[in-house]
Scaffold this active site. Structure first.
Site, PDB file in Angstrom:
ATOM      1  N   SER A 127       5.004  51.506 109.325  1.00 29.32           N
ATOM      2  CA  SER A 127       5.720  52.585 109.015  1.00 29.32           C
ATOM      3  C   SER A 127       6.873  52.161 108.048  1.00 29.32           C
ATOM      4  O   SER A 127       7.342  51.122 107.876  1.00 29.32           O
ATOM      5  CB  SER A 127       6.461  53.363 110.224  1.00 29.32           C
TER       6      SER A 127
ATOM      7  N   TYR B 139      10.543  55.479 118.039  1.00 31.12           N
ATOM      8  CA  TYR B 139       9.560  55.157 117.102  1.00 31.12           C
ATOM      9  C   TYR B 139       9.899  54.168 116.154  1.00 31.12           C
ATOM     10  O   TYR B 139       9.130  53.184 115.759  1.00 31.12           O
ATOM     11  CB  TYR B 139       9.297  56.494 116.363  1.00 31.12           C
TER      12      TYR B 139
HETATM   13  P1  NAP Z   1      -1.688  61.729 113.993  1.00 34.49           P
HETATM   14  O1  NAP Z   1      -2.438  62.859 113.184  1.00 34.49           O
HETATM   15  O2  NAP Z   1      -0.682  62.556 114.712  1.00 34.49           O
HETATM   16  O3  NAP Z   1      -2.978  61.098 114.869  1.00 34.49           O
HETATM   17  C1  NAP Z   1      -2.394  60.332 115.918  1.00 34.49           C
HETATM   18  C2  NAP Z   1      -3.448  59.654 116.314  1.00 34.49           C
HETATM   19  O4  NAP Z   1      -3.289  58.563 117.583  1.00 34.49           O
HETATM   20  C3  NAP Z   1      -4.479  60.546 116.855  1.00 34.49           C
HETATM   21  O5  NAP Z   1      -5.761  60.206 116.604  1.00 34.49           O
HETATM   22  C4  NAP Z   1      -4.430  60.334 118.418  1.00 34.49           C
HETATM   23  O6  NAP Z   1      -5.386  60.756 119.234  1.00 34.49           O
HETATM   24  C5  NAP Z   1      -4.016  58.982 118.459  1.00 34.49           C
HETATM   25  N1  NAP Z   1      -3.063  58.816 119.532  1.00 34.49           N
HETATM   26  C6  NAP Z   1      -1.793  59.306 119.824  1.00 34.49           C
HETATM   27  N2  NAP Z   1      -1.446  59.012 121.056  1.00 34.49           N
HETATM   28  C7  NAP Z   1      -2.396  58.404 121.877  1.00 34.49           C
HETATM   29  C8  NAP Z   1      -2.823  57.925 123.170  1.00 34.49           C
HETATM   30  N3  NAP Z   1      -1.757  57.917 124.180  1.00 34.49           N
HETATM   31  N4  NAP Z   1      -3.806  57.378 123.559  1.00 34.49           N
HETATM   32  C9  NAP Z   1      -4.735  57.438 122.453  1.00 34.49           C
HETATM   33  N5  NAP Z   1      -4.678  57.802 121.302  1.00 34.49           N
HETATM   34  C10 NAP Z   1      -3.434  58.480 120.958  1.00 34.49           C
HETATM   35  O7  NAP Z   1      -1.020  60.628 113.239  1.00 34.49           O
HETATM   36  P2  NAP Z   1      -1.217  60.184 111.809  1.00 34.49           P
HETATM   37  O8  NAP Z   1      -0.269  60.455 110.804  1.00 34.49           O
HETATM   38  O9  NAP Z   1      -2.653  60.004 111.536  1.00 34.49           O
HETATM   39  O10 NAP Z   1      -0.761  58.566 112.245  1.00 34.49           O
HETATM   40  C11 NAP Z   1      -1.544  57.379 112.444  1.00 34.49           C
HETATM   41  C12 NAP Z   1      -0.718  56.043 112.444  1.00 34.49           C
HETATM   42  O11 NAP Z   1      -0.103  56.073 111.234  1.00 34.49           O
HETATM   43  C13 NAP Z   1       0.300  56.275 113.528  1.00 34.49           C
HETATM   44  O12 NAP Z   1       0.708  54.835 114.268  1.00 34.49           O
HETATM   45  C14 NAP Z   1       1.682  56.634 112.869  1.00 34.49           C
HETATM   46  O13 NAP Z   1       2.840  56.189 113.534  1.00 34.49           O
HETATM   47  C15 NAP Z   1       1.459  55.957 111.548  1.00 34.49           C
HETATM   48  N6  NAP Z   1       2.141  56.614 110.523  1.00 34.49           N
HETATM   49  C16 NAP Z   1       1.829  58.016 109.967  1.00 34.49           C
HETATM   50  C17 NAP Z   1       2.733  58.171 108.922  1.00 34.49           C
HETATM   51  C18 NAP Z   1       2.533  59.619 108.600  1.00 34.49           C
HETATM   52  O14 NAP Z   1       3.254  60.008 107.438  1.00 34.49           O
HETATM   53  N7  NAP Z   1       1.696  60.561 108.798  1.00 34.49           N
HETATM   54  C19 NAP Z   1       3.660  57.585 108.275  1.00 34.49           C
HETATM   55  C20 NAP Z   1       3.874  56.123 108.790  1.00 34.49           C
HETATM   56  C21 NAP Z   1       3.037  55.608 109.847  1.00 34.49           C
HETATM   57  P3  NAP Z   1      -6.094  62.022 119.707  1.00 34.49           P
HETATM   58  O15 NAP Z   1      -6.419  62.795 118.390  1.00 34.49           O
HETATM   59  O16 NAP Z   1      -7.351  62.029 120.510  1.00 34.49           O
HETATM   60  O17 NAP Z   1      -5.182  62.849 120.244  1.00 34.49           O
END
Ligand code: NAP
Length: 255
Positions: free
Chosen positions: A147, A160
């Site tokens: 991140s 986080y």
């Molecule tokens: P998101 O849309 O909130 O999706 C989160 C994903 O993680 C979902 O597929 C969810 O599964 C899974 N997940 C969460 N908690 C879980 C648990 N306890 N057990 C199993 N699966 C779990 O997030 P995203 O934005 O795509 O983020 C993906 C990654 O990128 C994360 O590590 C996040 O921190 C990182 N990130 C995101 C951003 C951003 O701007 N979006 C920026 C930097 C880093 P379900 O769908 O089955 O609930």
């Protein structure tokens, strides 16, 4: 063999956590398009949309529902993937969760849940990957999703920030220990991407405008923006890249 041939992932099997939506779904589509079969995991009972994307690319998709806050998740995911494909070559630790609150009010439960999913289980997924790659004698690719808060402090997201800072340096440690086995441990640090994870930020008009104003590229990122970095780090083109976190952030960190 030309340089572009290095990027193909034909015959490879990839585990991707958090595959059902957001960035994980984009990563699955990209790896499948490059030739990999996908063993996806997430909390939801199914991930049909991602399955359709992978199958449209002509690759196999299997899914296991597992709560990554639990220590049983990592062994179950590897057992499932080995049953499905017989080998594992790429592991993408993408699943992540976030809790927002002022640090003076932050609860132990919000601390523990985020650290369990984003850092503890990520480590044991990497350990399981390394053990399997060493057993196979094939080497392999580990890609952790970091991140901007692997580099910066952020605000109102203490667990986080701690977890993502840990992901970056832990990835370096794993590279130090495992590069000799042909294992590449690297990370991708997405910038501000339009997914469910940032829904609260984007709904807050003031925060959203301030963030957008600070992104040199002038837009929020999309899951498709990670495709190139994910395929690259999963491929032979990245064989001599170890312990590095690539920012895919529209220039956020450069500012
Ligand atoms: P998101 O849309 O909130 O999706 C989160 C994903 O993680 C979902 O597929 C969810 O599964 C899974 N997940 C969460 N908690 C879980 C648990 N306890 N057990 C199993 N699966 C779990 O997030 P995203 O934005 O795509 O983020 C993906 C990654 O990128 C994360 O590590 C996040 O921190 C990182 N990130 C995101 C951003 C951003 O701007 N979006 C920026 C930097 C880093 P379900 O769908 O089955 O609930």
């Amino acid at each position: 063999m030309g340089v572009l041939d290095l990027f193909w992932l034909d015959g490879k099997a990839a585990i991707v956590t958090g595959c059902g939506r957001g960035l994980g779904q984009g990563i699955c589509a990209a790896l499948a398009e490059a030739g990999a079969d996908i063993f996806g995991s997430g909390r939801s009972p199914r991930a049909d949309q991602t399955g359709d994307l992978v199958k449209t690319a002509g690759r196999k998709f299997e899914y296991l529902s597992a709560d990554l806050a639990s220590p049983e998740a990592a062994p179950r995911i590897f057992e499932g993937a080995l049953r499905a494909f017989g080998h594992v070559d790429i592991v993408v630790n993408n699943a992540g969760t976030i809790k927002r609150n002022d640090s003076v009010d932050f609860t132990e439960a919000d601390w523990d849940e985020v650290i369990a999913v984003n850092l503890k289980t990520l480590f044991f997924m990497c350990q399981a990957a390394a053990r399997q790659f060493i057993k196979q004698g094939t080497g392999g690719k580990i890609i952790n999703i970091a991140s901007m808060l692997s580099f910066q402090g952020g605000i109102r997201v203490p667990s986080y920030t701690a977890s993502k800072g840990g992901v970056r340096t832990l990835t370096m440690l794993m590279a130090n220990e495992w590069a000799k086995h042909g294992i590449n441990a690297n990370a991708i640090a997405p910038g501000y991407m339009a997914t469910d994870n940032t829904e609260a930020l984007r709904a807050d008009k003031e925060r959203s405008a301030a963030i957008l104003d600070r992104i040199p590229a002038g837009r929020w990122g999309t899951p498709g923006d990670l495709a190139g970095a994910a395929v690259f780090l999963a491929s032979a083109a990245a064989d001599y890249i170890n312990g590095y976190t690539i920012a895919v952030d529209g220039g956020w960190l450069a500012r």
